[in-house]
Design an enzyme around this catalytic site. Structure first.
Site, PDB file in Angstrom:
ATOM      1  N   GLY A  12       7.734  15.294  64.669  1.00 38.38           N
ATOM      2  CA  GLY A  12       8.491  14.141  64.191  1.00 38.38           C
ATOM      3  C   GLY A  12       7.590  12.944  63.938  1.00 38.38           C
ATOM      4  N   ASP A  13       8.172  11.912  63.321  1.00 41.93           N
ATOM      5  CA  ASP A  13       7.475  10.649  63.044  1.00 41.93           C
ATOM      6  C   ASP A  13       6.234  10.835  62.182  1.00 41.93           C
ATOM      7  OD1 ASP A  13       9.372   9.428  64.643  1.00 41.93           O
ATOM      8  OD2 ASP A  13       8.144   9.626  66.446  1.00 41.93           O
ATOM      9  N   GLU A  14       6.235  11.819  61.331  1.00 47.88           N
ATOM     10  CA  GLU A  14       5.074  12.079  60.467  1.00 47.88           C
ATOM     11  C   GLU A  14       4.947  11.031  59.365  1.00 47.88           C
ATOM     12  OE1 GLU A  14       7.509  14.257  61.050  1.00 47.88           O
ATOM     13  OE2 GLU A  14       6.698  16.092  61.918  1.00 47.88           O
ATOM     14  N   GLY A  15       6.072  10.351  59.073  1.00 50.09           N
ATOM     15  CA  GLY A  15       6.063   9.384  57.961  1.00 50.09           C
ATOM     16  C   GLY A  15       7.003   9.855  56.846  1.00 50.09           C
ATOM     17  N   LYS A  16       8.006  10.660  57.234  1.00 47.12           N
ATOM     18  CA  LYS A  16       8.936  11.222  56.246  1.00 47.12           C
ATOM     19  C   LYS A  16       9.669  10.125  55.479  1.00 47.12           C
ATOM     20  CE  LYS A  16      10.956  13.286  59.668  1.00 47.12           C
ATOM     21  NZ  LYS A  16      10.013  12.990  60.760  1.00 47.12           N
ATOM     22  N   GLY A  17      10.117   9.074  56.218  1.00 44.99           N
ATOM     23  CA  GLY A  17      10.879   7.999  55.584  1.00 44.99           C
ATOM     24  C   GLY A  17      10.088   7.351  54.466  1.00 44.99           C
ATOM     25  N   GLY A  40      14.222   7.984  63.343  1.00 49.21           N
ATOM     26  CA  GLY A  40      13.873   6.604  63.001  1.00 49.21           C
ATOM     27  C   GLY A  40      12.896   6.680  61.846  1.00 49.21           C
ATOM     28  N   HIS A  41      13.344   6.374  60.650  1.00 43.77           N
ATOM     29  CA  HIS A  41      12.515   6.525  59.449  1.00 43.77           C
ATOM     30  C   HIS A  41      12.154   5.138  58.911  1.00 43.77           C
ATOM     31  CE1 HIS A  41      14.144  10.865  58.712  1.00 43.77           C
ATOM     32  NE2 HIS A  41      13.557  10.710  59.878  1.00 43.77           N
ATOM     33  N   GLN A 230      13.300  14.635  62.390  1.00 49.17           N
ATOM     34  CA  GLN A 230      12.478  15.285  63.418  1.00 49.17           C
ATOM     35  C   GLN A 230      11.345  16.079  62.744  1.00 49.17           C
ATOM     36  OE1 GLN A 230      16.253  15.660  63.977  1.00 49.17           O
ATOM     37  NE2 GLN A 230      15.791  13.602  64.636  1.00 49.17           N
ATOM     38  N   ARG A 309       9.308   3.795  72.648  1.00 52.17           N
ATOM     39  CA  ARG A 309       8.417   4.432  73.646  1.00 52.17           C
ATOM     40  C   ARG A 309       7.034   4.695  73.048  1.00 52.17           C
ATOM     41  NH1 ARG A 309      11.874   9.655  75.173  1.00 52.17           N
ATOM     42  NH2 ARG A 309      12.189   9.589  72.935  1.00 52.17           N
ATOM     43  N   ASP A 339      -5.745   6.436  57.212  1.00 48.30           N
ATOM     44  CA  ASP A 339      -6.408   5.167  57.577  1.00 48.30           C
ATOM     45  C   ASP A 339      -6.614   5.005  59.078  1.00 48.30           C
ATOM     46  OD1 ASP A 339      -3.472   5.034  57.294  1.00 48.30           O
ATOM     47  OD2 ASP A 339      -3.700   3.065  58.219  1.00 48.30           O
ATOM     48  N   SER A 418      -1.439   9.410  52.279  1.00 48.32           N
ATOM     49  CA  SER A 418      -0.965   8.065  52.597  1.00 48.32           C
ATOM     50  C   SER A 418      -2.024   7.376  53.440  1.00 48.32           C
ATOM     51  CB  SER A 418       0.361   8.172  53.350  1.00 48.32           C
ATOM     52  OG  SER A 418       0.749   6.932  53.859  1.00 48.32           O
TER      53      SER A 418
HETATM   54  P1  GDP Z   1       9.352   9.336  60.235  1.00 44.63           P
HETATM   55  O1  GDP Z   1      10.264   9.447  61.397  1.00 44.63           O
HETATM   56  O2  GDP Z   1       8.704  10.640  59.892  1.00 44.63           O
HETATM   57  O3  GDP Z   1       9.981   8.687  59.035  1.00 44.63           O
HETATM   58  O4  GDP Z   1       8.157   8.368  60.700  1.00 44.63           O
HETATM   59  P2  GDP Z   1       8.321   6.987  61.512  1.00 44.63           P
HETATM   60  O5  GDP Z   1       8.801   5.944  60.593  1.00 44.63           O
HETATM   61  O6  GDP Z   1       9.060   7.189  62.779  1.00 44.63           O
HETATM   62  O7  GDP Z   1       6.820   6.750  61.949  1.00 44.63           O
HETATM   63  C1  GDP Z   1       5.786   6.608  61.036  1.00 44.63           C
HETATM   64  C2  GDP Z   1       5.127   5.232  61.267  1.00 44.63           C
HETATM   65  O8  GDP Z   1       3.897   5.189  60.591  1.00 44.63           O
HETATM   66  C3  GDP Z   1       5.944   4.086  60.727  1.00 44.63           C
HETATM   67  O9  GDP Z   1       5.708   2.951  61.510  1.00 44.63           O
HETATM   68  C4  GDP Z   1       5.374   3.896  59.320  1.00 44.63           C
HETATM   69  O10 GDP Z   1       5.528   2.571  58.832  1.00 44.63           O
HETATM   70  C5  GDP Z   1       3.923   4.197  59.574  1.00 44.63           C
HETATM   71  N1  GDP Z   1       3.179   4.798  58.459  1.00 44.63           N
HETATM   72  C6  GDP Z   1       3.606   5.669  57.509  1.00 44.63           C
HETATM   73  N2  GDP Z   1       2.582   6.071  56.742  1.00 44.63           N
HETATM   74  C7  GDP Z   1       1.489   5.439  57.214  1.00 44.63           C
HETATM   75  C8  GDP Z   1       0.108   5.478  56.864  1.00 44.63           C
HETATM   76  O11 GDP Z   1      -0.327   6.190  55.967  1.00 44.63           O
HETATM   77  N3  GDP Z   1      -0.743   4.693  57.604  1.00 44.63           N
HETATM   78  C9  GDP Z   1      -0.309   3.913  58.623  1.00 44.63           C
HETATM   79  N4  GDP Z   1      -1.203   3.201  59.288  1.00 44.63           N
HETATM   80  N5  GDP Z   1       0.990   3.865  58.991  1.00 44.63           N
HETATM   81  C10 GDP Z   1       1.854   4.633  58.293  1.00 44.63           C
HETATM   82  P1  IMO Z   2      12.183  11.374  63.332  1.00 44.33           P
HETATM   83  O1  IMO Z   2      13.215  11.833  62.319  1.00 44.33           O
HETATM   84  C1  IMO Z   2      10.138  12.096  67.095  1.00 44.33           C
HETATM   85  C2  IMO Z   2      12.443  14.034  70.282  1.00 44.33           C
HETATM   86  C3  IMO Z   2      12.794  13.204  71.496  1.00 44.33           C
HETATM   87  C4  IMO Z   2      12.860  14.282  72.559  1.00 44.33           C
HETATM   88  C5  IMO Z   2      13.448  15.472  71.789  1.00 44.33           C
HETATM   89  C6  IMO Z   2      14.937  15.626  71.952  1.00 44.33           C
HETATM   90  O2  IMO Z   2      12.060   9.905  63.442  1.00 44.33           O
HETATM   91  O3  IMO Z   2      10.910  12.093  63.123  1.00 44.33           O
HETATM   92  P2  IMO Z   2      17.091  14.290  71.156  1.00 44.33           P
HETATM   93  O4  IMO Z   2      17.371  12.820  71.092  1.00 44.33           O
HETATM   94  O5  IMO Z   2      17.115  14.972  69.843  1.00 44.33           O
HETATM   95  O6  IMO Z   2      17.907  14.971  72.188  1.00 44.33           O
HETATM   96  O7  IMO Z   2      15.568  14.379  71.701  1.00 44.33           O
HETATM   97  O8  IMO Z   2      13.150  15.255  70.438  1.00 44.33           O
HETATM   98  N1  IMO Z   2      12.878  13.436  68.992  1.00 44.33           N
HETATM   99  C7  IMO Z   2      12.035  12.885  68.116  1.00 44.33           C
HETATM  100  N2  IMO Z   2      10.707  12.669  68.185  1.00 44.33           N
HETATM  101  N3  IMO Z   2      10.820  11.780  65.981  1.00 44.33           N
HETATM  102  C8  IMO Z   2      12.155  12.016  65.888  1.00 44.33           C
HETATM  103  O9  IMO Z   2      12.839  11.840  64.735  1.00 44.33           O
HETATM  104  C9  IMO Z   2      12.825  12.557  67.000  1.00 44.33           C
HETATM  105  N4  IMO Z   2      14.107  12.889  67.266  1.00 44.33           N
HETATM  106  C10 IMO Z   2      14.113  13.439  68.474  1.00 44.33           C
HETATM  107  O10 IMO Z   2      11.803  12.241  71.760  1.00 44.33           O
HETATM  108  O11 IMO Z   2      11.556  14.639  72.943  1.00 44.33           O
HETATM  109 MG    MG Z   3      10.581   8.542  63.253  1.00 42.18          MG
END
Ligand code: GDP
Ligand code: IMO
Ligand code: MG
Length: 429
Positions: A12-17, A40-41, A230, A309, A339, A418
């Site tokens: 998760g949180d790879e930067g999908k949004g 959280g995107h 995720q 967190r 970066d 990116s």
């Molecule tokens: P998502 O859940 O996959 O959409 O990713 P999140 O938004 O939770 O987390 C990605 C974080 O990295 C966010 O704070 C973005 O603003 C940031 N982000 C995305 N792409 C880049 C990048 O190429 N470089 C940096 N430094 N930050 C980035």
């Molecule tokens: P995005 O879409 C990162 C993690 C939680 C926990 C596990 C189970 O922003 O990438 P849950 O609330 O689904 O019962 O939690 O999955 N988790 C994520 N980690 N990015 C997310 O979404 C996540 N959604 C859930 O931290 O370990």
């Molecule tokens: Mg996220």
């Protein structure tokens, strides 16, 4: 037309949004297919930053229709917080937003159950976002759930009370008390009242047979992009079970989460960070518990978009990436946050695992195996900033080598790179 897919290949949180926002001008429809407000995107442009939890990340492009699919679960309070923020920014999200009538609702008591189950797990906590995800999907599969299409039924309140009563048996048995329980710092009774207000407001939104809309769009030649939440390593079947979320985060989830046939899945874009992060508990073989890990966390601002967190950080795990690519049938890779590695003189990348000294031939069933040791290849860092006039051709040679190394290992091209959170900090081949 077919549905293209953007999904996460790690935890998760790879930067999908960000990437969905960058790609969405090319699509007529953007649709979320699973997950809920645990997501959280983040999207940044023109010096502004938005974090979306329920609303698809195509919402900033007026001409894309955004669909919350049947596979998504919705907390109406959280969804309206998002809608209100967008309205404050001068947008009219209700104009290009459709909600599937078959999407399930997260009740306030689902969130209490989440807290109760987590607290009972003691040391084995999943680290859930506590948004009610597990209990809501449990009710869906146990055939107890309430769907968005039910909100207009005269018997809706009765359905709600019946499910709440069922939940309360468990809540009470865990010793939780509604009188003292808070949700996002709000006392339970107040949150429940807000929930019903949000349900009323939801009646003014466009609630539709989203699967019919999506299939009609395809038949009429409109392009559709599915947005994953995720990541593959959090998938309920293939992630590091039980430290996973409760939905199918992989490409197959698009079929059930939007109601499209497997024949209608088009290109799959896999998003990964140039390193790895994980938030919450569970195995993470390449995690760094040292200064290097801290440097990644600080440099990448690795703090949860939903919970704040600190995210656990470590080197890129290529066997895990290859496994994720296989599960999703990825066609094209998108590498994020290059970066963040700018200040590193040396970069390591995991290329295999050893178990008790023996090289593993396949991806392990149990990632938390005692004696599982990631094997690393060390590479030169590029150790320079990537300026705004960077192009794919002018990237520093060590970064080109890093990308080539990954491409060779996973046998797929990295077509998008990116190098910053802003929309404009994106390179495409
Ligand atoms: P998502 O859940 O996959 O959409 O990713 P999140 O938004 O939770 O987390 C990605 C974080 O990295 C966010 O704070 C973005 O603003 C940031 N982000 C995305 N792409 C880049 C990048 O190429 N470089 C940096 N430094 N930050 C980035
Ligand atoms: P995005 O879409 C990162 C993690 C939680 C926990 C596990 C189970 O922003 O990438 P849950 O609330 O689904 O019962 O939690 O999955 N988790 C994520 N980690 N990015 C997310 O979404 C996540 N959604 C859930 O931290 O370990
Ligand atoms: Mg996220």
């Amino acid at each position: 037309m077919k549905v293209d897919v953007i999904l996460g290949l790690q935890w998760g949180d790879e930067g999908k949004g960000k990437i969905v926002d960058v790609f969405s001008p090319r699509y007529d429809v953007v649709a979320r297919f699973q997950g809920g407000p645990n997501a959280g995107h983040t999207i940044e442009f023109d010096g502004k930053k938005f974090v979306l939890h329920t609303i698809p990340s195509g919402i900033f492009h007026r001409y894309s229709m955004n669909v919350i699919g049947n596979g998504v679960i919705i907390d109406p309070v959280i969804m309206f917080r998002e809608i209100d923020k967008l309205r404050e920014a001068g947008m009219k999200p209700e104009e290009n937003l459709l909600i599937a009538n078959r999407a399930h609702l997260i009740l306030p008591t689902h969130r209490i159950l989440d807290a109760a189950y987590e607290s009972a797990k003691k040391e084995a906590k999943i680290g859930s976002t506590l948004k009610g995800i597990g209990p809501t999907y449990t009710d869906k599969y146990a055939r107890n759930g309430i769907r968005v299409g039910n909100i207009c039924y005269p018997g809706f309140r009765k359905m709600y009370d019946g499910l709440k009563e069922l939940h309360m048996k468990t809540v009470n048995s865990y010793g939780f008390d509604l009188a003292t329980f808070t949700l996002d710092g709000i006392p339970y009774n107040e949150y429940e009242a807000m929930w019903f207000e949000a349900i009323e407001k939801m009646k003014d939104l466009k609630v539709v047979d989203a699967e019919v809309f999506i299939n009609k769009s395809l038949a009429e030649g409109r392009s559709v992009l599915a947005e994953g939440a995720q990541g593959t390593m959090l998938d309920v079947d293939f992630g590091s079970y039980p430290f996973v979320t409760s939905s199918s985060t992989v490409a197959a989830g698009v079929c059930t989460g939007l109601g499209v046939s497997p024949h209608n899945i088009g290109k799959v874009f896999g998003v990964f960070k140039a390193y790895c992060t994980r938030v919450g508990s569970g195995p993470f073989p390449t995690e760094l518990h040292n200064e290097t890990g801290n440097k990644l966390r600080e440099g990448g601002r690795e703090f949860g978009s939903t919970t704040g967190r600190p995210r656990r950080c470590g080197w890129l795990d290529l066997p895990a990436l290859r496994y994720a690519i296989m599960l999703n049938g990825v066609d094209s890779l998108i590498m994020m946050k290059a970066d963040v590695l700018n200040p590193f003189e040396k970069i390591s990348v995991c290329t295999s695992y050893k178990e008790s000294g023996k090289l593993l031939g396949s991806y392990p069933f149990e990632l938390s195996l005692e004696g599982l040791e990631p094997q690393y290849t060390e590479m030169e860092g590029w150790n320079t900033a990537l300026g705004s006039n960077t192009s794919m051709e002018s990237l520093p040679a060590p970064l080109k080598d890093y990308i080539k190394f990954i491409e060779k290992f996973v046998e797929l091209p990295v077509d998008t790179l990116s190098f910053g959170p802003d929309r404009l900090q994106t390179l495409q081949t």
